[in-house]
Motif scaffolding. Structure first.
Motif, mmCIF file in Angstrom:
data_model
loop_
_atom_site.group_PDB
_atom_site.id
_atom_site.type_symbol
_atom_site.label_atom_id
_atom_site.label_comp_id
_atom_site.label_asym_id
_atom_site.label_seq_id
_atom_site.Cartn_x
_atom_site.Cartn_y
_atom_site.Cartn_z
ATOM 1 N N ARG A 120 0.825 -1.208 0.000
ATOM 2 C CA ARG A 120 0.000 0.000 0.000
ATOM 3 C C ARG A 120 0.860 1.259 0.000
ATOM 4 O O ARG A 120 0.573 2.216 -0.715
ATOM 5 C CB ARG A 120 -0.937 -0.007 1.216
ATOM 6 C CG ARG A 120 -1.868 1.206 1.273
ATOM 7 C CD ARG A 120 -2.691 1.220 2.553
ATOM 8 N NE ARG A 120 -3.422 2.462 2.666
ATOM 9 C CZ ARG A 120 -4.636 2.662 2.186
ATOM 10 N NH1 ARG A 120 -5.277 1.684 1.577
ATOM 11 N NH2 ARG A 120 -5.232 3.843 2.314
ATOM 12 N N ASP A 121 1.948 1.256 0.787
ATOM 13 C CA ASP A 121 2.773 2.466 0.862
ATOM 14 C C ASP A 121 3.524 2.724 -0.445
ATOM 15 O O ASP A 121 3.966 3.846 -0.705
ATOM 16 C CB ASP A 121 3.738 2.413 2.050
ATOM 17 C CG ASP A 121 4.726 1.247 1.966
ATOM 18 O OD1 ASP A 121 4.542 0.378 1.085
ATOM 19 O OD2 ASP A 121 5.664 1.203 2.774
ATOM 20 N N GLU A 122 3.671 1.694 -1.289
ATOM 21 C CA GLU A 122 4.267 1.887 -2.609
ATOM 22 C C GLU A 122 3.260 2.486 -3.583
ATOM 23 O O GLU A 122 3.614 3.287 -4.446
ATOM 24 C CB GLU A 122 4.719 0.537 -3.200
ATOM 25 C CG GLU A 122 5.881 -0.139 -2.514
ATOM 26 C CD GLU A 122 6.198 -1.462 -3.175
ATOM 27 O OE1 GLU A 122 7.133 -1.504 -3.997
ATOM 28 O OE2 GLU A 122 5.497 -2.461 -2.893
ATOM 29 N N VAL A 123 2.011 2.069 -3.440
ATOM 30 C CA VAL A 123 0.986 2.379 -4.439
ATOM 31 C C VAL A 123 0.321 3.728 -4.185
ATOM 32 O O VAL A 123 0.004 4.465 -5.129
ATOM 33 C CB VAL A 123 -0.075 1.253 -4.459
ATOM 34 C CG1 VAL A 123 -1.170 1.581 -5.471
ATOM 35 C CG2 VAL A 123 0.564 -0.068 -4.780
ATOM 36 N N VAL A 124 0.099 4.072 -2.924
ATOM 37 C CA VAL A 124 -0.682 5.278 -2.613
ATOM 38 C C VAL A 124 -0.064 6.549 -3.214
ATOM 39 O O VAL A 124 -0.781 7.352 -3.817
ATOM 40 C CB VAL A 124 -0.895 5.413 -1.085
ATOM 41 C CG1 VAL A 124 -1.433 6.810 -0.741
ATOM 42 C CG2 VAL A 124 -1.882 4.352 -0.610
ATOM 43 N N PRO A 125 1.252 6.781 -3.105
ATOM 44 C CA PRO A 125 1.804 8.005 -3.715
ATOM 45 C C PRO A 125 1.573 8.067 -5.227
ATOM 46 O O PRO A 125 1.272 9.139 -5.774
ATOM 47 C CB PRO A 125 3.296 7.929 -3.388
ATOM 48 C CG PRO A 125 3.372 7.063 -2.181
ATOM 49 C CD PRO A 125 2.284 6.044 -2.355
ATOM 50 N N LYS A 126 1.680 6.924 -5.902
ATOM 51 C CA LYS A 126 1.427 6.903 -7.347
ATOM 52 C C LYS A 126 -0.041 7.182 -7.635
ATOM 53 O O LYS A 126 -0.378 7.903 -8.588
ATOM 54 C CB LYS A 126 1.819 5.543 -7.930
ATOM 55 C CG LYS A 126 3.312 5.253 -7.870
ATOM 56 C CD LYS A 126 3.631 3.872 -8.439
ATOM 57 C CE LYS A 126 5.121 3.578 -8.342
ATOM 58 N NZ LYS A 126 5.442 2.215 -8.844
ATOM 59 N N ALA A 127 -0.933 6.608 -6.819
ATOM 60 C CA ALA A 127 -2.366 6.834 -7.004
ATOM 61 C C ALA A 127 -2.721 8.300 -6.787
ATOM 62 O O ALA A 127 -3.518 8.880 -7.535
ATOM 63 C CB ALA A 127 -3.159 5.943 -6.046
ATOM 64 N N GLU A 128 -2.108 8.898 -5.769
ATOM 65 C CA GLU A 128 -2.385 10.319 -5.507
ATOM 66 C C GLU A 128 -1.867 11.194 -6.642
ATOM 67 O O GLU A 128 -2.518 12.173 -7.033
ATOM 68 C CB GLU A 128 -1.763 10.716 -4.167
ATOM 69 C CG GLU A 128 -2.464 10.081 -2.981
ATOM 70 C CD GLU A 128 -1.821 10.412 -1.646
ATOM 71 O OE1 GLU A 128 -2.519 10.325 -0.632
ATOM 72 O OE2 GLU A 128 -0.618 10.762 -1.622
ATOM 73 N N ALA A 129 -0.719 10.820 -7.210
ATOM 74 C CA ALA A 129 -0.192 11.569 -8.354
ATOM 75 C C ALA A 129 -1.131 11.454 -9.553
ATOM 76 O O ALA A 129 -1.348 12.436 -10.284
ATOM 77 C CB ALA A 129 1.199 11.053 -8.715
ATOM 78 N N LEU A 130 -1.703 10.266 -9.757
ATOM 79 C CA LEU A 130 -2.653 10.082 -10.861
ATOM 80 C C LEU A 130 -3.927 10.888 -10.633
ATOM 81 O O LEU A 130 -4.497 11.446 -11.577
ATOM 82 C CB LEU A 130 -2.980 8.598 -11.030
ATOM 83 C CG LEU A 130 -1.872 7.742 -11.639
ATOM 84 C CD1 LEU A 130 -2.202 6.264 -11.514
ATOM 85 C CD2 LEU A 130 -1.664 8.116 -13.113
ATOM 86 N N LEU A 131 -4.378 10.954 -9.388
ATOM 87 C CA LEU A 131 -5.566 11.761 -9.090
ATOM 88 C C LEU A 131 -5.309 13.240 -9.362
ATOM 89 O O LEU A 131 -6.182 13.956 -9.857
ATOM 90 C CB LEU A 131 -6.012 11.545 -7.638
ATOM 91 C CG LEU A 131 -6.744 10.229 -7.380
ATOM 92 C CD1 LEU A 131 -6.984 10.034 -5.889
ATOM 93 C CD2 LEU A 131 -8.065 10.193 -8.138
#
Length: 250
Positions: A120-131
């Motif tokens: 999760r800690d790997e994915v969340v920053p990328k997801a927030e950047a996509l948002l």
């Protein structure tokens, strides 16, 4: 990036695709247009293995997905290879298909965590950047029921991008939207085109096809009727069916 040759597909006695062939180069945006029932969406679904074909071959980035042998039998690669090959592509559907019980952020991180096994800690920053990329960072903790149709579709685009595909497929991404919401989705797609994302877009948006696509494909009755660079396609369509279709869209 995509090489589809002589694709045939039928549902029972109805032949939906009648020998469709298409090559898509890296960074190309190919718009696929045509009347309803012409096989556009079925073709897209065949590329990503949501439908199986009955004859022909498909390669994605040089890797085979399906071939037809000398006896005319279609042979798909192994399940593991199918997952790997289809993982090179992301798809955005007409009706969003978001998980209603998950927040916007959870919708985006679900597949990278479940399919790729990322933390999760790997994915969340990328997801927030996509948002941020699709202009919806402020909706990260909202549920889909609280979003407009245009916002849902932009979340669906971010969700597809979270898997880091090399190719994006869009199946009439704005046809379920009110006209005033269509623009925000098309702006997001234009941004991807500006970043040289390889895209195949089934669409009824002639303005998008004219301004953003590098090439336009016109399909009718399960076949490609005409294929030209976008500027030439709209300036001087060659086939009578193409001309009649474009006139009906004006």
């Amino acid at each position: 990036m995509i090489r589809a040759v002589d694709i045939h597909k039928h549902f029972g006695p109805v032949e939906v695709l009648k020998g469709v062939s298409l090559e898509v180069g890296k960074g190309e945006v190919v718009a696929v247009i045509g009347p309803s029932g012409s096989g556009k969406s079925t073709f897209l679904r065949c590329l990503i293995h949501l439908e199986t074909i009955h004859r022909g071959s498909i390669e994605i980035e040089g890797e085979p997905l399906v071939t037809t042998d000398g006896s005319g039998a279609c042979r798909y690669v192994s399940e593991a290879s199918i997952r790997r090959v289809c993982g090179k592509m992301g798809m955005v559907f007409q009706h969003f298909n978001l998980f209603p019980h998950l927040t916007v952020l959870q919708n985006i991180i679900e597949a990278p965590m479940t399919v790729k096994g990322l933390r999760r800690d790997e994915v969340v920053p990328k997801a927030e950047a996509l948002l941020k990329k699709v202009g919806l960072f402020d909706k990260r903790d909202s549920y889909p029921s609280r979003l407009s149709g245009g916002q849902k579709q932009r979340v669906a685009i971010a969700r597809a991008l979270a898997m880091e595909p090399d190719i994006m497929l869009f199946d009439e991404p704005t046809s379920a939207l009110d006209p005033e919401l269509t623009g925000e989705v098309l702006r997001t797609m234009r941004g991807l085109a500006d970043e040289h994302m390889t895209m195949v877009v089934v669409t009824h948006e002639m303005g998008f096809a004219r301004e953003v696509a590098s090439r336009v494909i016109f399909m009718a009755d399960g076949a490609i009727v005409e294929e030209q660079p976008a500027r030439e396609f709209f300036a001087s369509p060659q086939h009578p069916r193409t001309r009649a279709f474009l006139e009906s869209m004006l």
